[in-house]
Scaffold this motif. Structure first.
Motif, mmCIF file in Angstrom:
data_model
loop_
_atom_site.group_PDB
_atom_site.id
_atom_site.type_symbol
_atom_site.label_atom_id
_atom_site.label_comp_id
_atom_site.label_asym_id
_atom_site.label_seq_id
_atom_site.Cartn_x
_atom_site.Cartn_y
_atom_site.Cartn_z
ATOM 1 N N LEU A 92 0.819 -1.212 0.000
ATOM 2 C CA LEU A 92 0.000 0.000 0.000
ATOM 3 C C LEU A 92 0.854 1.265 0.000
ATOM 4 N N ALA A 93 2.086 1.177 0.512
ATOM 5 C CA ALA A 93 2.981 2.331 0.461
ATOM 6 C C ALA A 93 3.423 2.639 -0.972
ATOM 7 N N LEU A 94 3.263 1.672 -1.885
ATOM 8 C CA LEU A 94 3.631 1.902 -3.282
ATOM 9 C C LEU A 94 2.701 2.898 -3.969
ATOM 10 N N ILE A 95 1.430 2.981 -3.517
ATOM 11 C CA ILE A 95 0.447 3.819 -4.221
ATOM 12 C C ILE A 95 0.863 5.288 -4.239
ATOM 13 N N PRO A 96 1.166 5.918 -3.080
ATOM 14 C CA PRO A 96 1.603 7.322 -3.162
ATOM 15 C C PRO A 96 2.916 7.493 -3.913
ATOM 16 N N LEU A 97 3.808 6.486 -3.845
ATOM 17 C CA LEU A 97 5.065 6.576 -4.585
ATOM 18 C C LEU A 97 4.821 6.586 -6.084
ATOM 19 N N ILE A 98 3.960 5.684 -6.553
ATOM 20 C CA ILE A 98 3.658 5.617 -7.982
ATOM 21 C C ILE A 98 2.924 6.878 -8.440
ATOM 22 N N ALA A 99 2.036 7.380 -7.576
ATOM 23 C CA ALA A 99 1.323 8.621 -7.916
ATOM 24 C C ALA A 99 2.301 9.791 -8.019
ATOM 25 N N PHE A 100 3.273 9.845 -7.104
ATOM 26 C CA PHE A 100 4.275 10.913 -7.125
ATOM 27 C C PHE A 100 5.098 10.870 -8.411
#
Length: 419
Positions: A92-100
């Motif tokens: 779930l921590a990947l989602i903001p990273l991918i969005a960034f």
């Protein structure tokens, strides 16, 4: 009652387990609203795409659920809990990273939802099988009620928190809150000191399929277990037929903001809390069987509110919230009573496989319901999908009339165990 509660809270390892469970539930509730809102608000997903998202999240219960049950019976369960929650935290921590990075697409959301579902399969099966190693049989209803109270608190506060955070920070960034809660849950489990019994080994080597077959045989030959499985499968199929389009319907048709939608889901949390408080007394008064049937009937009453919530504004919000309340009230009592039933009548060496079988049939119905809801919503309209799901909830309750539950009046776990 308060003396029993006090004694359970003085059990240090159970208290640690309870705190870990609470952190998991808050993360789950933030994600429950957060993932669909990432898809609908950030990526403008269609009803069919929302259905596919829901299907992928629960597909692992169909694909690996039975194998996970064998694993939970062959291995120690606490390490499974720790690894599963660490996996969910990282995914779930990947989602903001991918969005960034500017590359967030539905394909990424699909993949993360599926892999998070894999971790959830192992966690849920191991957690249900692990609790009887921490507490006595007579403490199961009380401890399950306490765990359910944590879930209800998370359901009251989690969606509202999710909605507020999404409005303030955006849906992808809100997933960091979920990630952190799963990490804290995994960390706290490392401090449990109760020695977990070594899994029993069969006298001779057994294949994976033999172990699976043994769990299936008990689950489908015991009338009470089969009644729970059949009702749960139909109920969950129907509920997810509704939920697959629920968020999109509320936002696009009823024009409810993500903040108000969080309060709608809070109604489910209130119902869950009340159910967790009432279930122990209800079993003592009416018996296990009538409580199981009654709780399913109460939950099904929440179905019609969503498609009948016409118009916009406070009236629609109130109707949606009432539907969530009845669903939460019934499902809380259902979850506590049926889980305590399984933990009591199923031998310890079969707990993982029986819990996996129930999850396979019951939660495996979720992806099928999501796909059905997405297809119906795409072709005939989201309101029709909601009505179809509500009708299915009623059918699920009717199946319980063909089981021994109404005649099962045992009021304690000791009576059930002897039966």
């Amino acid at each position: 009652m308060f003396q029993k509660l006090n004694s359970m809270l003085h059990h240090k390892d159970f208290r640690t387990f309870w705190l870990s469970h609470t952190a998991t539930q808050f993360g789950t509730q933030v994600a429950l609203l957060g993932l669909p809102l990432v898809a609908s608000l950030t990526l403008a997903a269609s009803p069919l795409q929302m259905g596919i998202l829901g299907a992928l999240e629960y597909a692992p219960f169909l694909l690996i659920g039975l194998f996970a049950g064998v694993w939970a019976d062959r291995a120690r369960r606490r390490p499974l809990l720790i690894v599963s929650n660490m996996g969910r935290a990282l995914l779930l921590a990947l989602i903001p990273l991918i969005a960034f990075l500017g590359i967030l697409r539905m394909e990424w959301i699909y993949a993360i939802a599926f892999l998070t579902g894999v971790c959830t399969v192992f966690f849920d099966i191991a957690y249900q099988s692990y609790l009887p190693t921490l507490v006595s049989r007579e403490q199961l209803v009380g401890t399950n009620s306490l765990l359910e109270s944590s879930r209800s608190a998370a359901q009251m506060a989690g969606p509202g928190l999710s909605g507020v955070l999404i409005q303030m920070l955006s849906a992808p960034v809100t997933m960091l809150v979920t990630s952190l809660s799963f990490f804290l849950s995994a960390l706290s489990l490392c401090f449990i000191k109760t020695e977990e019994p070594t899994p029993s080994r069969p006298d001779r080597a057994r294949s994976l399929w033999q172990d699976i077959r043994e769990g299936l045989q008990l689950s489908f030959s015991e009338p009470l277990l089969f009644g729970v499985i059949r009702c749960s499968a139909i109920f969950n199929f129907s509920w997810n037929m509704m939920f697959s389009v629920y968020v999109l319907y509320a936002i696009s048709e009823l024009h409810i903001s993500s903040g108000w939608l969080g309060f709608v889901y809070g109604g489910m949390g209130v119902g869950f809390f009340l159910g967790a408080v009432l279930v122990h007394k209800a079993i003592q008064t009416f018996g296990m069987g009538p409580v199981v049937v009654g709780s399913a009937a109460i939950a099904s009453c929440g179905g019609p509110f969503a498609p009948l919530a016409l118009g916009t504004g406070s009236a629609a919000v109130f109707l949606l919230m009432m539907g969530q309340f009845f669903f939460g009230l019934g499902m809380s009592m259902w979850s506590i009573s049926t889980l305590s039933l399984r933990q009591t009548i199923v031998p310890a060496h079969l707990q993982g496989r029986v819990n996996a079988t129930v999850r396979f049939a019951a939660w495996g119905a979720y992806p099928l319901g999501s796909l059905a809801g997405g297809v119906i919503g795409d072709h005939f309209g989201m309101q029709i999908a909601l009505f179809a799901g509500a009708a299915g909830l009623m059918i699920a309750v009717l199946t319980l009339l063909f089981t021994p539950f109404l005649k099962s009046k045992e009021k304690t776990m000791k009576e059930l165990h002897r039966g």
